[in-house]
Design an enzyme around this catalytic site. Structure first.
Site, mmCIF file in Angstrom:
data_model
loop_
_atom_site.group_PDB
_atom_site.id
_atom_site.type_symbol
_atom_site.label_atom_id
_atom_site.label_comp_id
_atom_site.label_asym_id
_atom_site.label_seq_id
_atom_site.Cartn_x
_atom_site.Cartn_y
_atom_site.Cartn_z
ATOM 1 N N ASP A 122 13.271 -21.112 -24.570
ATOM 2 C CA ASP A 122 13.728 -19.625 -24.946
ATOM 3 C C ASP A 122 12.338 -18.957 -25.334
ATOM 4 O OD1 ASP A 122 15.994 -18.668 -24.330
ATOM 5 O OD2 ASP A 122 16.905 -19.228 -26.179
ATOM 6 N N LYS A 136 24.436 -20.225 -18.082
ATOM 7 C CA LYS A 136 23.334 -21.037 -17.982
ATOM 8 C C LYS A 136 23.386 -22.562 -17.422
ATOM 9 C CE LYS A 136 21.424 -18.205 -21.437
ATOM 10 N NZ LYS A 136 21.204 -17.852 -23.005
ATOM 11 N N GLN A 159 21.880 -20.939 -28.777
ATOM 12 C CA GLN A 159 22.518 -19.449 -28.079
ATOM 13 C C GLN A 159 22.710 -18.824 -29.749
ATOM 14 O OE1 GLN A 159 23.138 -18.511 -25.238
ATOM 15 N NE2 GLN A 159 23.486 -16.656 -25.951
#
Ligand code: NAD
Length: 278
Positions: A114, A47, A91
């Site tokens: 997200d 990422k 994460q």
């Protein structure tokens, strides 16, 4: 037809890079990783690399795996109030002792690139999405890029997770498909899958979906990232056995995965633009 997610993601990232450079904005994605899980570290590295390639700044915060939920939330809060940060990504998975839901809910919904915050899930499920989870969002982009119609189609989503299955079903429903969600307790899984014009498998079982489980001419989207008996990367679908029976299929790797990262980049730039308008 093989749906080439790698190619589409590269195309979209090139467009995004151009837009970012013309915008005069300085989008920034902050990532939080808790502990030293190698898979999580690899995903976060990918990422950050993508950020660098398109002109998004990125800041990585690594926290010790023994931190308590409140301590992680405190780090999230700092990023919420930092005006130079436009996207926050925690994460997953977090260590077992951490209350994942509480951490996700602590992310400010307007930096939730997200799309996991319940506020953003609520918007998605009420048919007016804002930030959409990156994997299902990327799949919708693939369907559009390949001009695959969803309206009136029967879509079956296998898997009901909060990050993939549920938002995938909501997106397909918003796009006028007739949607069925299947999961580990579905009694007639094979029958349901076989009825799908569009089948999305997000189960996480290597080569689980064989030719007997797909309809001739269907579109098959394989979200799974698994290892086969030889340790080779593979999806949920037995690609070689299924490919000749269907109209279109995503490979693993090179299908859905690259689109997840591209969508994260797009969400971060969208957030930077929104913050600039505030
Ligand atoms: P998860 O473990 O949270 O959910 C799996 C789902 O599959 C569950 O809802 C469960 O009910 C269902 N399931 C399990 N066994 C089943 C069975 N025998 N029949 C029917 N349903 C069954 O996983 P997830 O986070 O949704 O991820 C699913 C897969 O997708 C994993 O392989 C993961 O690595 C992969 N993934 C890929 C990307 C990507 O970018 N390509 C992103 C996220 C997840």
């Amino acid at each position: 037809m093989i749906i080439n997610g790698k190619e589409i993601s590269e195309k979209r990232l090139a467009v995004l890079k151009d837009e970012i450079s013309k915008s005069g904005l300085s989008p920034c994605l902050a990532t939080i990783i808790v502990g030293e899980d190698p898979a999580s570290q690899m995903y976060v590295r990918m990422k950050h690399k993508a950020c660098g390639e398109v002109g998004i700044k990125s800041a990585g915060i690594t926290l010790s795996s023994d931190l308590k939920t409140e301590e992680i939330i405190s780090e999230v809060s700092k990023l919420n109030s930092d005006p130079s940060v436009h996207g926050i990504l925690v994460q997953l998975p977090l260590p077992k002792h951490v209350d994942t839901r509480a951490v996700i809910t602590a992310v400010s919904p307007d930096k939730d690139v997200d799309g996991f915050h319940p506020y953003n899930s609520g918007l998605l499920f009420s048919g007016r999405p804002d930030f959409v989870p990156c994997t299902p969002g990327g799949i919708m982009t693939l369907l559009k890029e390949y001009k695959i119609k969803t309206a009136g189609k029967k879509a079956v989503v296998a898997g009901r997770s909060v990050d993939v299955g549920r938002p995938m079903a909501a997106l397909l429903l918003n796009a006028d498909a007739t949607v069925t969600i299947c999961h580990s307790k579905t009694s007639n899984l094979e029958e349901e899958m076989k009825s799908a014009d569009i089948l999305v498998s997000a189960i996480g079982k290597a080569k689980f979906v064989g030719p007997d489980m797909v309809k001739k001419g269907a579109v098959v989207i394989d979200v799974g990232i698994n290892r086969d008996e030889n340790g080779k990367l593979c999806g949920d679908v037995d690609f070689e056995a299924v490919r000749d029976k269907v109209y279109a299929i995503t490979p693993v790797p090179g299908g859905v995965g690259p689109m997840t990262i591209a969508t994260l980049m797009e969400n971060t730039f969208t957030s930077a633009k929104k913050h600039a308008e505030l």
